[in-house]
Design an enzyme around this catalytic site. Structure first.
Site, short mmCIF file in Angstrom:
data_model
loop_
_atom_site.label_atom_id
_atom_site.label_comp_id
_atom_site.label_asym_id
_atom_site.label_seq_id
_atom_site.Cartn_x
_atom_site.Cartn_y
_atom_site.Cartn_z
CG HIS A 1 -2.00 -1.04 1.13
ND1 HIS A 1 -2.48 -1.73 2.22
CD2 HIS A 1 -2.70 -1.51 0.05
CE1 HIS A 1 -3.42 -2.57 1.83
NE2 HIS A 1 -3.58 -2.46 0.52
CD GLU B 1 -2.21 -4.00 9.14
OE1 GLU B 1 -1.69 -2.86 8.99
OE2 GLU B 1 -2.88 -4.56 8.25
CD GLU C 1 -0.46 0.10 4.75
OE1 GLU C 1 0.17 -0.98 4.61
OE2 GLU C 1 -1.69 0.15 4.91
CG HIS D 1 0.14 -4.39 5.10
ND1 HIS D 1 -0.57 -3.85 4.05
CD2 HIS D 1 0.57 -5.61 4.67
CE1 HIS D 1 -0.56 -4.70 3.03
NE2 HIS D 1 0.13 -5.78 3.39
#
Length: 295
Positions: free
Chosen positions: A60, A265, A63, A206
């Site tokens: 992404h 994450e 990110e 992420h």
């Protein structure tokens, strides 16, 4: 170069890779494909061991800090391997005799560049990008690649279910899975790369939430939850059994190979995470990444 204003970009990645390869004979760099705009997608190889571990970042665009985190980890691991000194209490030389680490730090370089530099009138996709972004010239929240496709919704793991769930019918900043699985060159390159090397485990980095996703529709191996617990204890991150999500890279890997796959994450806050928090995130993440090499 870690600029608070600009962030970590593609040129920083290329320079970092050049320095690592030049400094350490046991680090190699490979081009595994190209982005929509022709940027080489780089993979770094470190170590000589029989176990093959893969980590990636910046699926992404907003990110992009994950690319900086992975490059820092590769640099620290390589330095510890070269000097024989421990890293976070681990003997890097022993780890690198047991493991070969493959890192793709920036899967989505076009998107990263867009979030950091915008789409000036000279940009070849200027008109479409403004249209897809609702007329706004602010792209800091953009997740997709330069064609407005979410690369982490691109993999053939219940892709149709994800497309229906998202309900996004065309290109935009986020959540459009594309016209069909692996339509985007970045996602297709990652699939080919993964098919070419028998990875024992993969970890997709992420942001944000300080969580570890370890399952996929019960395709994961029996030990996956226990391994996620080890990653959680190393970092303070919370293992989470996720449902209602498909077509991601680690989803496809788990379904395809029935081997451990994790989405981590990193950090906490709002994307994009600021570079000002980089050091604190890395302190949390480094033990997790080292533990991943030991799984």
């Amino acid at each position: 170069m870690l600029s608070e204003e600009q962030g970590f970009g593609y040129l920083d990645l290329v320079e970092g890779a050049r320095q690592l390869v030049g400094r350490y004979s046991f680090v190699s760099a490979y081009v595994i494909g190209h982005s929509v705009m022709g940027k080489p997608l780089l993979a770094l190889r470190c170590g000589r061991g029989p176990r093959q571990i893969h980590m990636n970042g910046s699926f992404h665009a907003n990110e992009w800090i994950t690319s900086a985190l992975l490059m820092r980890f590769a640099a620290d691991l390589s330095a510890a391997y070269a000097t024989g000194e421990p890293i976070c209490g681990q003997q890097a030389e022993r780890l690198c005799r047991q493991v070969t680490l493959w890192v793709v730090p920036m899967v989505n370089p076009d998107g990263v560049e867009l979030t950091q530099r915008g789409a000036p009138p000279t940009h070849p996709w200027h008109r479409l990008l403004l249209e897809w972004n609702g007329g706004s010239e602010r792209f800091s929240g953009w997740k997709a690649n330069i064609r407005g496709v979410d690369l982490n919704d691109q993999f053939p793991a219940f892709w149709e279910e994800e497309r229906k769930r998202r309900g996004v019918e065309g290109p935009g900043p986020r959540d459009y899975p594309g016209p069909y699985p692996l339509s985007e060159p970045e996602a297709a390159a990652m699939a080919r790369f993964t098919e070419s090397i028998p990875f024992d485990m993969v970890l997709a980095l992420h942001t944000q939430g300080r969580e570890i996703y370890w399952n996929y529709r019960d395709y994961e191996p029996a030990e996956a939850e226990e391994l996620a617990g080890r990653l959680g204890r190393a970092s303070g991150y919370k293992p989470v059994k996720l449902s209602g999500s498909d077509a991601g890279y680690k989803d496809w890997f788990i379904q395809q190979y029935r081997r451990p796959g994790f989405t981590v994450e990193a950090g906490y806050g709002e994307n994009p995470l600021p570079m000002g928090g980089f050091d604190q995130i890395y302190v949390e993440l480094q033990p997790l990444l080292l533990e991943a090499l030991r799984l």
